[in-house]
Design an enzyme around this catalytic site. Structure first.
Site, short mmCIF file in Angstrom:
data_model
loop_
_atom_site.label_atom_id
_atom_site.label_comp_id
_atom_site.label_asym_id
_atom_site.label_seq_id
_atom_site.Cartn_x
_atom_site.Cartn_y
_atom_site.Cartn_z
N HIS A 185 79.42 33.71 18.48
CA HIS A 185 79.72 33.99 19.88
C HIS A 185 80.49 35.28 20.04
O HIS A 185 81.18 35.77 19.13
CB HIS A 185 80.50 32.83 20.50
CG HIS A 185 81.87 32.65 19.91
ND1 HIS A 185 82.96 33.43 20.23
CD2 HIS A 185 82.32 31.75 18.99
CE1 HIS A 185 84.01 33.04 19.56
NE2 HIS A 185 83.65 32.01 18.79
N GLU B 53 96.14 20.48 14.96
CA GLU B 53 97.35 21.06 15.56
C GLU B 53 97.46 22.57 15.39
O GLU B 53 98.23 23.21 16.11
CB GLU B 53 98.59 20.42 14.93
CG GLU B 53 98.79 18.97 15.25
CD GLU B 53 100.00 18.38 14.55
OE1 GLU B 53 100.52 17.38 15.08
OE2 GLU B 53 100.42 18.88 13.49
#
Length: 183
Positions: free
Chosen positions: A7, A83
């Site tokens: 992308h 996280e």
């Protein structure tokens, strides 16, 4: 032929942060420009099939580059960084190219990640009717790296990122009917 595209840029890429699944971020202005440049560089190719990660940035890149609607496949989704998602690259403690799962909760298991991408590729290459077709697969740094590892072999250290493409770049691989790679 199989064209594997990373992308275009997002604000998170621009800011030097690692980017996973949080936020489903779109392309930024430079990312749209990269997708348009990708379209120009691929303009001589007529694509028969377009597959993408479900992340907005990958779908946008695929559809801009080909002018076609992408088929979403969750097996092409970005590696789950847990996280560590969104942290500055310079601050992340790594283990073999990924956030250290002993430090950050929720980091995807690398074997499971590779297994799901390899499953997609095995299924794609099982379909011999696709052999003479042009296929674009849009994903992420990890996706382009994992598909590179599918063709070149998994590195001993499992750092598939050595096979990755930059934002808005692509690699081309042959369609190898019935190629099967398992973890």
């Amino acid at each position: 032929m199989i064209y594997v595209v990373r992308h275009g840029q997002t604000n998170v890429n621009r800011d030097g942060r690692i980017q996973g699944r949080n936020g489903g971020l779109p392309l930024n202005e430079n990312g749209f420009r990269q997708a348009e440049e990708l379209r120009a560089s691929l303009s001589s190719i007529t694509f028969d099939f377009v597959f993408s990660s479900p992340q907005e940035r990958a779908v946008q890149t695929a559809e801009i580059a080909t002018g076609m609607r992408a088929t979403i496949d969750s097996r092409l989704d970005v590696y789950d960084l847990g996280e560590a998602d969104g942290m500055l690259k310079s601050e992340v403690k790594l283990q073999g190219g990924i956030p250290d799962p002993h430090v950050y909760k929720g980091v995807e298991n690398p074997r499971r990640y590779a297994a799901r991408v390899f499953e997609f590729m095995n299924e794609l290459l099982e379909d011999e009717s696709l052999q003479e077709k042009n296929i674009l697969i849009a994903g992420h740094r990890c996706t382009t790296g994992c598909i590179g590892a599918y063709y070149n072999g998994l590195p001993d250290d499992w750092n598939i990122l050595r096979f990755s493409s930059g934002n808005g770049e692509y690699k081309v691989y042959p369609f190898l009917p019935n190629k099967k790679v398992h973890i």
